[in-house]
Design a protein around this motif. Sequence first.
Motif, PDB file in Angstrom:
ATOM      1  N   HIS A   1       0.835  -1.212   0.000  1.00 27.90           N
ATOM      2  CA  HIS A   1       0.000   0.000   0.000  1.00 27.90           C
ATOM      3  C   HIS A   1       0.867   1.259   0.000  1.00 27.90           C
ATOM      4  O   HIS A   1       2.081   1.173   0.135  1.00 27.90           O
ATOM      5  CB  HIS A   1      -0.912   0.003   1.237  1.00 27.90           C
ATOM      6  CG  HIS A   1      -0.155   0.067   2.541  1.00 27.90           C
ATOM      7  ND1 HIS A   1       0.387  -1.050   3.141  1.00 27.90           N
ATOM      8  CD2 HIS A   1       0.180   1.117   3.344  1.00 27.90           C
ATOM      9  CE1 HIS A   1       1.011  -0.695   4.247  1.00 27.90           C
ATOM     10  NE2 HIS A   1       0.914   0.627   4.399  1.00 27.90           N
TER      11      HIS A   1
ATOM     12  N   TYR B   1       5.176   2.718  -2.438  1.00 29.81           N
ATOM     13  CA  TYR B   1       4.571   1.416  -2.129  1.00 29.81           C
ATOM     14  C   TYR B   1       5.430   0.699  -1.091  1.00 29.81           C
ATOM     15  O   TYR B   1       6.659   0.650  -1.227  1.00 29.81           O
ATOM     16  CB  TYR B   1       4.463   0.562  -3.395  1.00 29.81           C
ATOM     17  CG  TYR B   1       3.345   0.999  -4.312  1.00 29.81           C
ATOM     18  CD1 TYR B   1       2.024   1.001  -3.863  1.00 29.81           C
ATOM     19  CD2 TYR B   1       3.609   1.409  -5.614  1.00 29.81           C
ATOM     20  CE1 TYR B   1       0.991   1.406  -4.704  1.00 29.81           C
ATOM     21  CE2 TYR B   1       2.577   1.821  -6.458  1.00 29.81           C
ATOM     22  CZ  TYR B   1       1.272   1.817  -5.989  1.00 29.81           C
ATOM     23  OH  TYR B   1       0.263   2.220  -6.820  1.00 29.81           O
TER      24      TYR B   1
ATOM     25  N   ALA C   1      -4.770   3.458   4.105  1.00 29.69           N
ATOM     26  CA  ALA C   1      -3.761   2.747   3.325  1.00 29.69           C
ATOM     27  C   ALA C   1      -4.386   2.490   1.966  1.00 29.69           C
ATOM     28  O   ALA C   1      -5.456   1.899   1.861  1.00 29.69           O
ATOM     29  CB  ALA C   1      -3.408   1.440   4.004  1.00 29.69           C
TER      30      ALA C   1
ATOM     31  N   PRO D   1      -4.332   0.471  -1.237  1.00 29.03           N
ATOM     32  CA  PRO D   1      -3.715  -0.762  -1.736  1.00 29.03           C
ATOM     33  C   PRO D   1      -3.232  -0.593  -3.164  1.00 29.03           C
ATOM     34  O   PRO D   1      -3.867   0.104  -3.959  1.00 29.03           O
ATOM     35  CB  PRO D   1      -4.856  -1.788  -1.694  1.00 29.03           C
ATOM     36  CG  PRO D   1      -5.955  -1.179  -0.907  1.00 29.03           C
ATOM     37  CD  PRO D   1      -5.787   0.314  -1.025  1.00 29.03           C
TER      38      PRO D   1
END
Length: 180
Positions: free
Chosen positions: A84, A128, A154, A156
């Motif tokens: 995430h 990420y 968060a 994804p």
Amino acid sequence: MKAYYHDNDKSLGFTEAHDSGESVLVADLEKIGVFYRQVTTPEELDSIASKRGYRNRDTVDLGVAQMGGEEAFGRKLDMFYAEHYHEDEEIRYIVDGEGYFDVRGQDDRWIRVVVNKLDLLVLPAGIYHRFTVDSKQRAITAIRLFLNEPKWEAIPRGSQVTDARIQYEKDLGVRESQAV
Ligand code: KMT
Ligand code: NI
């Protein structure tokens, strides 16, 4: 702190070390916007927090007992290990225990950053990443610092691309061209 490329060995659990033997330097982490510093006193932490504009903080204490058992702990670990990014920096100062922050390098390979007591790690907005504890201690205590109010969302990988991600990719391009 120690950093290396993740070996991506799927036959081992994700809390194992997964050290490929190919190490990564602090200078390489800087190129992807990751800030690392060993911070030995509370005053030094306060000074960095003030310089970088971190106005809030709290403490997170992660372990089987704190989570109320293996099942809940396992769920928490699965959540932390899902790739995430965030709209804000993720800033962690390790007080006790050990953990693994995996961040994506320029070539999208996973870089594993092993953090221990006195390590301050700042992941830039838009990078990420994922997190887990190590298989031996299975616990970590960290101070989480925030610019203002915590933004817990968060995002994804593969779900949406917001301004923070677009900006991060732009910044990365700038850093890459400077490095050449
Ligand atoms: C996070 O956001 O991944 C965490 O807070 C993990 C525990 S802090 C080392
Ligand atoms: Ni995160």
